[in-house]
Design a protein around this motif. Structure first.
Motif, PDB file in Angstrom:
ATOM      1  N   LEU A 111     -59.871  -2.697 -22.926  1.00 21.49           N
ATOM      2  CA  LEU A 111     -59.211  -1.894 -21.898  1.00 21.49           C
ATOM      3  C   LEU A 111     -60.174  -1.058 -21.065  1.00 21.49           C
ATOM      4  O   LEU A 111     -59.771  -0.467 -20.067  1.00 21.49           O
ATOM      5  CB  LEU A 111     -58.171  -0.978 -22.551  1.00 21.49           C
ATOM      6  N   HIS A 112     -61.445  -0.993 -21.463  1.00 24.27           N
ATOM      7  CA  HIS A 112     -62.381  -0.125 -20.749  1.00 24.27           C
ATOM      8  C   HIS A 112     -62.458  -0.400 -19.248  1.00 24.27           C
ATOM      9  O   HIS A 112     -62.321   0.529 -18.448  1.00 24.27           O
ATOM     10  CB  HIS A 112     -63.780  -0.174 -21.378  1.00 24.27           C
ATOM     11  N   PRO A 113     -62.658  -1.649 -18.791  1.00 27.40           N
ATOM     12  CA  PRO A 113     -62.739  -1.843 -17.336  1.00 27.40           C
ATOM     13  C   PRO A 113     -61.428  -1.496 -16.624  1.00 27.40           C
ATOM     14  O   PRO A 113     -61.452  -0.967 -15.514  1.00 27.40           O
ATOM     15  CB  PRO A 113     -63.088  -3.319 -17.165  1.00 27.40           C
ATOM     16  N   PHE A 114     -60.314  -1.765 -17.266  1.00 29.88           N
ATOM     17  CA  PHE A 114     -59.021  -1.443 -16.656  1.00 29.88           C
ATOM     18  C   PHE A 114     -58.843   0.067 -16.530  1.00 29.88           C
ATOM     19  O   PHE A 114     -58.501   0.572 -15.463  1.00 29.88           O
ATOM     20  CB  PHE A 114     -57.884  -2.051 -17.483  1.00 29.88           C
ATOM     21  N   MET A 115     -59.104   0.792 -17.614  1.00 27.92           N
ATOM     22  CA  MET A 115     -58.893   2.243 -17.595  1.00 27.92           C
ATOM     23  C   MET A 115     -59.947   2.957 -16.752  1.00 27.92           C
ATOM     24  O   MET A 115     -59.637   3.946 -16.087  1.00 27.92           O
ATOM     25  CB  MET A 115     -58.879   2.798 -19.023  1.00 27.92           C
ATOM     26  N   ALA A 116     -61.179   2.464 -16.753  1.00 29.33           N
ATOM     27  CA  ALA A 116     -62.232   3.086 -15.951  1.00 29.33           C
ATOM     28  C   ALA A 116     -61.970   2.918 -14.449  1.00 29.33           C
ATOM     29  O   ALA A 116     -62.420   3.722 -13.643  1.00 29.33           O
ATOM     30  CB  ALA A 116     -63.588   2.498 -16.314  1.00 29.33           C
ATOM     31  N   HIS A 117     -61.221   1.893 -14.090  1.00 24.49           N
ATOM     32  CA  HIS A 117     -60.914   1.609 -12.684  1.00 24.49           C
ATOM     33  C   HIS A 117     -59.398   1.567 -12.483  1.00 24.49           C
ATOM     34  O   HIS A 117     -58.893   0.776 -11.682  1.00 24.49           O
ATOM     35  CB  HIS A 117     -61.556   0.284 -12.273  1.00 24.49           C
ATOM     36  N   LEU A 118     -58.698   2.427 -13.194  1.00 26.25           N
ATOM     37  CA  LEU A 118     -57.234   2.395 -13.196  1.00 26.25           C
ATOM     38  C   LEU A 118     -56.643   2.518 -11.797  1.00 26.25           C
ATOM     39  O   LEU A 118     -55.761   1.742 -11.424  1.00 26.25           O
ATOM     40  CB  LEU A 118     -56.673   3.490 -14.113  1.00 26.25           C
ATOM     41  N   GLN A 119     -57.112   3.474 -11.008  1.00 25.20           N
ATOM     42  CA  GLN A 119     -56.531   3.642  -9.671  1.00 25.20           C
ATOM     43  C   GLN A 119     -56.794   2.428  -8.792  1.00 25.20           C
ATOM     44  O   GLN A 119     -55.938   2.023  -8.007  1.00 25.20           O
ATOM     45  CB  GLN A 119     -57.049   4.910  -8.992  1.00 25.20           C
ATOM     46  N   TYR A 120     -57.944   1.806  -8.951  1.00 21.80           N
ATOM     47  CA  TYR A 120     -58.234   0.574  -8.220  1.00 21.80           C
ATOM     48  C   TYR A 120     -57.202  -0.502  -8.570  1.00 21.80           C
ATOM     49  O   TYR A 120     -56.626  -1.136  -7.678  1.00 21.80           O
ATOM     50  CB  TYR A 120     -59.646   0.077  -8.550  1.00 21.80           C
ATOM     51  N   PHE A 121     -56.964  -0.707  -9.871  1.00 23.35           N
ATOM     52  CA  PHE A 121     -56.009  -1.743 -10.274  1.00 23.35           C
ATOM     53  C   PHE A 121     -54.589  -1.402  -9.829  1.00 23.35           C
ATOM     54  O   PHE A 121     -53.847  -2.284  -9.382  1.00 23.35           O
ATOM     55  CB  PHE A 121     -56.077  -2.001 -11.783  1.00 23.35           C
ATOM     56  N   LYS A 122     -54.214  -0.123  -9.935  1.00 19.49           N
ATOM     57  CA  LYS A 122     -52.875   0.275  -9.469  1.00 19.49           C
ATOM     58  C   LYS A 122     -52.706  -0.038  -7.986  1.00 19.49           C
ATOM     59  O   LYS A 122     -51.694  -0.592  -7.562  1.00 19.49           O
ATOM     60  CB  LYS A 122     -52.643   1.761  -9.728  1.00 19.49           C
ATOM     61  N   ASP A 123     -53.704   0.340  -7.196  1.00 17.63           N
ATOM     62  CA  ASP A 123     -53.606   0.122  -5.751  1.00 17.63           C
ATOM     63  C   ASP A 123     -53.729  -1.350  -5.381  1.00 17.63           C
ATOM     64  O   ASP A 123     -53.023  -1.835  -4.498  1.00 17.63           O
ATOM     65  CB  ASP A 123     -54.677   0.940  -5.024  1.00 17.63           C
ATOM     66  N   MET A 124     -54.628  -2.064  -6.046  1.00 10.89           N
ATOM     67  CA  MET A 124     -54.802  -3.487  -5.744  1.00 10.89           C
ATOM     68  C   MET A 124     -53.534  -4.270  -6.088  1.00 10.89           C
ATOM     69  O   MET A 124     -53.067  -5.098  -5.308  1.00 10.89           O
ATOM     70  CB  MET A 124     -56.002  -4.046  -6.514  1.00 10.89           C
ATOM     71  N   LEU A 125     -52.954  -3.991  -7.245  1.00  8.65           N
ATOM     72  CA  LEU A 125     -51.750  -4.718  -7.650  1.00  8.65           C
ATOM     73  C   LEU A 125     -50.510  -4.259  -6.888  1.00  8.65           C
ATOM     74  O   LEU A 125     -49.478  -4.925  -6.926  1.00  8.65           O
ATOM     75  CB  LEU A 125     -51.549  -4.615  -9.161  1.00  8.65           C
ATOM     76  N   ALA A 126     -50.600  -3.142  -6.163  1.00  7.46           N
ATOM     77  CA  ALA A 126     -49.489  -2.680  -5.323  1.00  7.46           C
ATOM     78  C   ALA A 126     -49.602  -3.205  -3.896  1.00  7.46           C
ATOM     79  O   ALA A 126     -48.699  -2.962  -3.089  1.00  7.46           O
ATOM     80  CB  ALA A 126     -49.433  -1.154  -5.315  1.00  7.46           C
ATOM     81  N   LEU A 127     -50.655  -3.909  -3.556  1.00  4.56           N
ATOM     82  CA  LEU A 127     -50.825  -4.401  -2.190  1.00  4.56           C
ATOM     83  C   LEU A 127     -49.623  -5.217  -1.684  1.00  4.56           C
ATOM     84  O   LEU A 127     -49.238  -5.054  -0.525  1.00  4.56           O
ATOM     85  CB  LEU A 127     -52.122  -5.211  -2.069  1.00  4.56           C
TER      86      LEU A 127
END
Length: 137
Positions: A111-127
């Motif tokens: 989970l480290h890359p996901f949690m370290a870049h959480l806002q990136y993943f939230k915003d990318m997957l919300a595109l």
């Protein structure tokens, strides 16, 4: 609640369009500039192997891909993705971690890359949410 075949197809099509949407979001790419990883993302029944380098999706291939490793997986039901992408999602359907809490999504692996870049993943997957809202207006 079972998604209709058309709803599942719409979710798969929306996922396939995320790289193009991301290319039109330079601020989001800049936010993920330190991110290089391989992951599995998408609907439970049609995952995609995603290669991210420097915040850009350089490869999005339907899984499974023979002999290709991944660091983490975030998968959710087609219903969850459709709800998440609504212009104003209902409480509990509005956030990636909220979807895991309601057991509509599963996050597993390193989970480290996901949690370290959480806002990136939230915003990318919300595109797709932002794209559909812009098309509707």
């Amino acid at each position: 609640m079972t998604p209709s075949p058309n709803a599942s197809d719409a979710v798969i099509t929306a996922f396939a369009g995320i790289p193009a949407l991301l290319d039109r979001a330079p601020a989001l790419i800049l936010r993920g500039r330190a991110l290089d990883c391989e992951c599995l993302l998408g609907p439970v029944d049609h995952l995609f192997h995603v290669s991210i380098q420097g915040g850009r999706i350089v490869d999005l291939t339907p899984a499974p891909v023979l002999m290709r490793s991944w660091r983490f997986s975030y998968r959710a039901s087609s219903i969850a993705w459709a709800e998440y992408w609504k212009p104003a999602p209902r409480p509990g359907w509005h956030d990636l971690l909220a979807l895991t809490k309601r057991e509509e999504a599963v996050l597993e692996g390193d989970l480290h890359p996901f949690m370290a870049h959480l806002q990136y993943f939230k915003d990318m997957l919300a595109l797709p949410r932002l794209h559909h809202a812009a098309v509707a207006s």
